[in-house]
Design a protein around this motif. Structure first.
Motif, short mmCIF file in Angstrom:
data_model
loop_
_atom_site.label_atom_id
_atom_site.label_comp_id
_atom_site.label_asym_id
_atom_site.label_seq_id
_atom_site.Cartn_x
_atom_site.Cartn_y
_atom_site.Cartn_z
N LEU A 369 0.83 -1.20 0.00
CA LEU A 369 0.00 0.00 0.00
C LEU A 369 0.86 1.26 0.00
O LEU A 369 0.59 2.21 -0.76
CB LEU A 369 -0.92 -0.01 1.22
CG LEU A 369 -1.86 1.18 1.38
CD1 LEU A 369 -2.79 1.31 0.19
CD2 LEU A 369 -2.66 1.07 2.68
N GLU A 370 1.90 1.28 0.81
CA GLU A 370 2.78 2.45 0.85
C GLU A 370 3.49 2.65 -0.49
O GLU A 370 3.61 3.78 -0.98
CB GLU A 370 3.81 2.26 1.97
CG GLU A 370 4.78 3.43 2.08
CD GLU A 370 5.83 3.21 3.15
OE1 GLU A 370 6.61 4.15 3.42
OE2 GLU A 370 5.89 2.10 3.72
N LEU A 371 3.94 1.56 -1.09
CA LEU A 371 4.68 1.64 -2.35
C LEU A 371 3.82 2.26 -3.45
O LEU A 371 4.23 3.21 -4.13
CB LEU A 371 5.15 0.24 -2.77
CG LEU A 371 5.80 0.14 -4.15
CD1 LEU A 371 7.11 0.89 -4.18
CD2 LEU A 371 6.02 -1.33 -4.52
N TYR A 372 2.61 1.73 -3.63
CA TYR A 372 1.76 2.20 -4.73
C TYR A 372 1.15 3.57 -4.43
O TYR A 372 0.94 4.37 -5.36
CB TYR A 372 0.67 1.18 -5.03
CG TYR A 372 1.19 -0.05 -5.72
CD1 TYR A 372 1.55 -0.01 -7.05
CD2 TYR A 372 1.33 -1.25 -5.03
CE1 TYR A 372 2.05 -1.13 -7.69
CE2 TYR A 372 1.82 -2.38 -5.67
CZ TYR A 372 2.18 -2.32 -7.00
OH TYR A 372 2.67 -3.43 -7.62
N LEU A 373 0.88 3.85 -3.17
CA LEU A 373 0.32 5.16 -2.84
C LEU A 373 1.35 6.26 -3.09
O LEU A 373 1.02 7.33 -3.62
CB LEU A 373 -0.13 5.17 -1.38
CG LEU A 373 -0.89 6.41 -0.92
CD1 LEU A 373 -2.12 6.63 -1.77
CD2 LEU A 373 -1.27 6.29 0.55
N ASP A 374 2.60 6.00 -2.74
CA ASP A 374 3.65 6.97 -3.01
C ASP A 374 3.88 7.15 -4.51
O ASP A 374 4.26 8.22 -4.97
CB ASP A 374 4.94 6.52 -2.32
CG ASP A 374 6.05 7.56 -2.44
OD1 ASP A 374 5.89 8.66 -1.87
OD2 ASP A 374 7.05 7.28 -3.11
N LYS A 375 3.61 6.09 -5.28
CA LYS A 375 3.83 6.13 -6.72
C LYS A 375 2.73 6.89 -7.46
O LYS A 375 3.00 7.61 -8.41
CB LYS A 375 3.92 4.70 -7.26
CG LYS A 375 4.20 4.60 -8.75
CD LYS A 375 4.35 3.15 -9.17
CE LYS A 375 4.64 3.03 -10.67
NZ LYS A 375 4.80 1.60 -11.09
N TYR A 376 1.47 6.76 -7.00
CA TYR A 376 0.35 7.30 -7.76
C TYR A 376 -0.33 8.51 -7.12
O TYR A 376 -1.28 9.03 -7.68
CB TYR A 376 -0.70 6.20 -7.97
CG TYR A 376 -0.25 5.11 -8.91
CD1 TYR A 376 -0.20 5.32 -10.28
CD2 TYR A 376 0.15 3.86 -8.42
CE1 TYR A 376 0.22 4.33 -11.15
CE2 TYR A 376 0.57 2.86 -9.28
CZ TYR A 376 0.61 3.10 -10.64
OH TYR A 376 1.04 2.11 -11.50
N LYS A 377 0.15 8.95 -5.97
CA LYS A 377 -0.52 10.09 -5.33
C LYS A 377 -0.34 11.38 -6.12
O LYS A 377 -1.15 12.31 -5.97
CB LYS A 377 -0.02 10.26 -3.90
CG LYS A 377 1.44 10.68 -3.79
CD LYS A 377 1.84 10.87 -2.34
CE LYS A 377 3.31 11.30 -2.23
NZ LYS A 377 3.72 11.52 -0.83
N ASP A 378 0.72 11.46 -6.94
CA ASP A 378 0.88 12.66 -7.76
C ASP A 378 -0.18 12.73 -8.87
O ASP A 378 -0.58 13.82 -9.28
CB ASP A 378 2.28 12.68 -8.40
CG ASP A 378 3.38 12.87 -7.36
OD1 ASP A 378 3.06 13.40 -6.27
OD2 ASP A 378 4.53 12.48 -7.62
N LEU A 379 -0.63 11.57 -9.34
CA LEU A 379 -1.71 11.55 -10.33
C LEU A 379 -3.03 11.98 -9.72
O LEU A 379 -3.87 12.58 -10.39
CB LEU A 379 -1.84 10.15 -10.93
CG LEU A 379 -0.79 9.73 -11.96
CD1 LEU A 379 -1.04 8.30 -12.39
CD2 LEU A 379 -0.80 10.65 -13.16
N HIS A 380 -3.22 11.63 -8.46
CA HIS A 380 -4.48 11.95 -7.78
C HIS A 380 -4.16 12.29 -6.32
O HIS A 380 -4.06 11.42 -5.47
CB HIS A 380 -5.42 10.75 -7.86
CG HIS A 380 -6.80 11.03 -7.36
ND1 HIS A 380 -7.28 12.31 -7.14
CD2 HIS A 380 -7.83 10.19 -7.01
CE1 HIS A 380 -8.52 12.24 -6.70
NE2 HIS A 380 -8.86 10.97 -6.61
N PRO A 381 -3.99 13.57 -5.99
CA PRO A 381 -3.56 13.96 -4.64
C PRO A 381 -4.52 13.55 -3.54
O PRO A 381 -4.14 13.54 -2.36
CB PRO A 381 -3.47 15.50 -4.74
CG PRO A 381 -3.29 15.79 -6.19
CD PRO A 381 -4.07 14.74 -6.90
N ARG A 382 -5.74 13.20 -3.87
CA ARG A 382 -6.71 12.84 -2.84
C ARG A 382 -6.60 11.38 -2.39
O ARG A 382 -7.27 10.95 -1.45
CB ARG A 382 -8.12 13.11 -3.36
CG ARG A 382 -9.21 12.94 -2.31
CD ARG A 382 -10.57 13.38 -2.78
NE ARG A 382 -11.61 13.01 -1.86
CZ ARG A 382 -11.85 13.62 -0.71
NH1 ARG A 382 -11.11 14.68 -0.37
NH2 ARG A 382 -12.81 13.22 0.10
#
Length: 540
Positions: A369-382
């Motif tokens: 969860l941490e890995l993918y959230l850090d990877k894709y949070k720039d695409l969707h900040p929410r």
């Protein structure tokens, strides 16, 4: 020639036919352009029959180059094309297509189009499991001549037939079919990439499809998915397939292939939607494929919606106490502490196995969860807000991980968002405070608010001037008021009265200090404005 053939002397029959061809010119008066009237056939017909015999005996002797020379020397077009068809059929039966047709050993001068037609006709009517695969033979034939668009069309046609006919077998057969479909699509994509962009497209409807019953035509998930939007786009897709469409087909096929290789109780079928396929991939921990499908099939708001749904599903897998969890609930100590590894401890063997498996699985889920959230949070900040809310909703007693809390407190560059209140982007400290308030996490909410109030009051000297500007900082005062009302309501009902009283005192003290600081800052601003106006009047 019949006597030679009856005695299995094909070489002699071939030489006899060649000798007969030499005698034809001596019989016919070629110089004057006239033919002998007593002959029942034309010269072209006689030569055509003799060259056909030369072809037949050369082919029986596997002298393929001599057989090809006999074909191109044949002046009778009908006989020539019959021989060419027979030539291709025999090469396929003998498995000599790669050696003779594909590597350019025989140039097929003036016959390339006819060879393409014959190979395609035979490929369309051959079994997909036959050897050699005629679609691949036709691809090699076109690729050798740098006809990349036709080569891509051959492999795409192979993919279409696999989709229609190849999935009737069992699990092992299905896996093999999916592998072949992946190979066909990747080859078609690579071939089209060698074509000029304006010509890099294929017809999705083949003439051979007209003979197929509509009920047996393959179901195309791409055409039925709402990601393509309007009906005009769907109608265009029925006649034109470009690289983007092929890449989407490849992504779907790869997902199906990966699902076929895992021991899954829930198998994907074509009656499901692409959203259902994404859910199954997440359940099977195939996260990379799930995100690839989301990014391929959705754009803008649709992509954000699907990212939220995927991350919510991953976050639910991190909650050991979620509703419907069939595993044995462990105590807090067993969940948080590493289990002893020695064999002479007091743990029961079965219990230790369950606890270790549960802990390892949970640790891997949090890391994922941490890995993918850090990877894709720039695409969707929410996305951090979605993950935190899912965790709090799924397991009311869960402790949010520190790395997730830091995502609310830090900017993209890693700087803390404390000096200027609790404002920020979609995942800001105010959003975390609202989540704590909404889900009754009063202690965490109070600690977070006090932390930011104290930080605002203790700004660095170089930041004091910025703090005193108008609207320099913002706090969620409405949420603070609602949080205060919740504490009073709980205290009125007698629920955790001592804790509520302690939190109210802590919150009251921090708010009073904050408001006093705001008053001081406001007076400083007014005095500075008044002093500036007085100096201007004196100078005037």
């Amino acid at each position: 020639m019949q006597i030679f053939e009856q005695n299995s002397m094909r070489e002699g029959a071939c030489q006899f036919a060649l000798a007969a061809l030499e005698q034809v010119d001596s019989i016919v008066d070629l110089d004057n352009g006239s033919e002998v009237e007593d002959l029942p056939e034309t010269t072209a017909m006689i030569k055509g029959r003799l060259w056909a015999n030369v072809f037949k005996y050369s082919l029986d002797l596997k002298n393929f180059r001599d057989a090809y020379c006999a074909i191109i020397s044949n002046p009778d077009d009908d006989s020539k094309y019959v021989c060419l068809r027979r030539f291709i059929i025999v090469l396929c039966e003998l498995g000599e297509t790669k050696k003779v047709i594909c590597n350019g050993e025989i140039p097929f001068t003036g016959l390339v189009e006819k060879v393409e037609q014959e190979l395609f006709w035979k490929a369309e009517r051959s079994d997909l499991s036959s050897k050699p695969n005629l679609y691949k033979v036709l691809y090699s034939f076109e690729a050798y001549r740098n006809n990349w668009r036709k080569a891509a069309g051959c492999m795409y046609r192979y993919f279409v037939r696999l989709s229609r006919e190849g999935e009737a077998g069992g699990g092992r057969q299905l896996t093999h079919v999916l592998q072949e479909k992946l190979h066909a699509l990747s080859t078609a994509i690579n071939s089209l990439q060698l074509v000029e962009p304006s010509c890099a497209w294929l017809d999705s409807i083949c003439e051979a499809d007209d003979q197929i019953s509509p009920s047996k035509k393959p179901r195309n998930l791409l055409m039925e998915n709402s990601a393509f939007g309007t009906d005009s786009e769907l109608s265009t897709l029925q006649f034109c397939v470009d690289i983007e469409i092929l890449e989407k087909e490849y992504t779907l096929t790869e997902a199906l292939y990966m699902l076929s290789t895992v021991n899954s109780k829930s198998k994907f079928s074509e009656s499901y939607s692409i959203e259902a396929l994404t859910d199954i991939l997440v359940n099977e921990n195939l996260y990379d494929l799930a995100f690839t499908i989301v990014l391929k099939f959705w754009k803008e708001s649709g992509m954000k919606r699907e990212l939220e749904r995927v991350f919510a599903a991953i976050a639910q897998q991190c909650c050991p106490n979620r509703v419907g969890n069939s595993g044995r609930n462990l105590t807090d100590t067993q969940q948080l502490l590493l289990l002893p590894s020695s064999e002479d401890d007091g743990w029961d063997g079965n219990s230790k196995t369950i606890a270790v498996a549960h802990q390892v699985q949970g640790s891997c889920q949090w890391e994922t969860l941490e890995l993918y959230l850090d990877k894709y949070k720039d695409l969707h900040p929410r996305l951090p807000v979605i993950v935190a809310e899912t965790l709090l909703y799924t397991d009311p007693e869960i402790e949010l991980p520190l790395w997730l809390i830091q995502m609310f407190k830090t900017t993209k560059g890693g700087n803390r968002m404390i000096s200027w209140g609790m404002s920020g982007k979609e995942a800001d400290p105010a959003a975390l405070f609202r989540l704590y308030t909404n889900y009754g996490r009063h202690t965490e909410a109070a600690s977070l608010l006090v932390e930011y109030l104290d930080s605002f009051a203790s700004s660095r000297p170089m930041d004091v001037l910025h703090r005193k500007k108008m609207s320099a900082a913002w706090f969620p005062y409405t949420t603070v008021e609602r949080f205060w009302c919740q504490l009073e309501e709980m205290q009125g009902f007698g629920h955790s009265a001592d804790q509520c009283d302690r939190l109210k005192k802590l919150l009251h003290g921090a708010l009073m200090n904050h408001l006093q600081q705001v008053v001081v800052d406001s007076e400083d601003i007014l005095s500075s404005v008044g002093g500036g106006q007085g100096a201007e009047s004196q100078s005037s």
